[in-house]
Scaffold this active site. Structure first.
Site, PDB file in Angstrom:
ATOM      1  N   HIS A  18       2.965   6.531  -0.241  1.00 15.39           N
ATOM      2  CA  HIS A  18       4.107   7.092  -0.984  1.00 15.39           C
ATOM      3  C   HIS A  18       3.628   7.822  -2.241  1.00 15.39           C
ATOM      4  O   HIS A  18       4.095   8.920  -2.554  1.00 15.39           O
ATOM      5  CB  HIS A  18       5.074   5.979  -1.429  1.00 15.39           C
ATOM      6  CG  HIS A  18       5.813   5.291  -0.328  1.00 15.39           C
ATOM      7  ND1 HIS A  18       5.881   3.923  -0.223  1.00 15.39           N
ATOM      8  CD2 HIS A  18       6.527   5.774   0.711  1.00 15.39           C
ATOM      9  CE1 HIS A  18       6.619   3.590   0.822  1.00 15.39           C
ATOM     10  NE2 HIS A  18       7.014   4.708   1.411  1.00 15.39           N
ATOM     11  N   SER A 133       5.092   0.321   4.510  1.00 16.42           N
ATOM     12  CA  SER A 133       5.609  -0.816   3.735  1.00 16.42           C
ATOM     13  C   SER A 133       5.757  -2.049   4.613  1.00 16.42           C
ATOM     14  O   SER A 133       5.477  -3.173   4.179  1.00 16.42           O
ATOM     15  CB  SER A 133       6.978  -0.462   3.133  1.00 16.42           C
ATOM     16  OG  SER A 133       6.864   0.603   2.234  1.00 16.42           O
TER      17      SER A 133
END
Ligand code: PNS
Length: 163
Positions: A18, A133
């Site tokens: 990210h 994630s």
């Protein structure tokens, strides 16, 4: 007129993948809004307010605290409402694989149909192409080391959360 982009996601938690996308978007756009969005299809580990805090700390850790990056959350309604509220011209997302293409394409088309908002896809740095994630949450929950995949503040947070 300044060009604003929105980088949305669950960020549960934020990963180095990210950060790579956010940093590169911040080099392209005048301002980047990183927006933590509630995804009802996913069972969240970290409360939204804490995910926002972790993003702030992660950006500071990577020397991006003073960059053109705003961090926010959005849990009321459509993402495109946030995008148009802040006058953004695009949504920016990272695409790691064909799986991501299949997942992201309908959302990009719907967001364009809803509000004429374009989605721009960035290819990841290969070093982060396998990081997600959900993988980080799983490795952490089972006692593995997630330090290679997330900012140090996130690794530290997860160590205490999953202890
Ligand atoms: O990191 P994620 O979970 O893949 O992010 C997906 C997210 C939260 C960006 C997406 O589900 C979203 O935009 N949700 C907001 C609701 C919305 O606008 N839905 C309609 C268009 S997809």
């Amino acid at each position: 007129m300044s060009n604003v982009a929105v980088v949305p996601g669950s960020f549960d938690p934020i990963t180095l993948g990210h950060i790579d996308v956010i940093e590169r978007a911040s080099g392209i756009f005048d301002e980047v809004h990183v927006v933590v969005v509630h995804n009802p299809d996913k069972h969240a580990l970290i409360p939204i307010a804490h995910r926002v805090d972790l993003i702030h700390s992660s950006l500071a850790e990577r020397g991006l605290a003073d960059a053109n990056i705003v961090v926010n959350s959005w849990s009321v309604g459509l993402l495109v409402d946030y995008v148009t509220d802040v006058g953004a011209t695009a949504i920016v997302k990272g695409i790691r694989s064909q799986v991501d293409v299949a997942y992201e394409t309908p959302m990009a088309i719907v967001n364009r149909n809803l509000a004429g908002v374009e989605t721009i896809f960035l290819l990841p740095d290969p070093a982060h192409a396998h990081v997600s994630s959900s993988l980080v949450r799983q490795v952490s929950a089972l006692g593995g080391d997630v330090a290679p995949y997330v900012p140090a503040v996130v690794a530290e947070f997860l160590k205490h959360t999953t202890d």
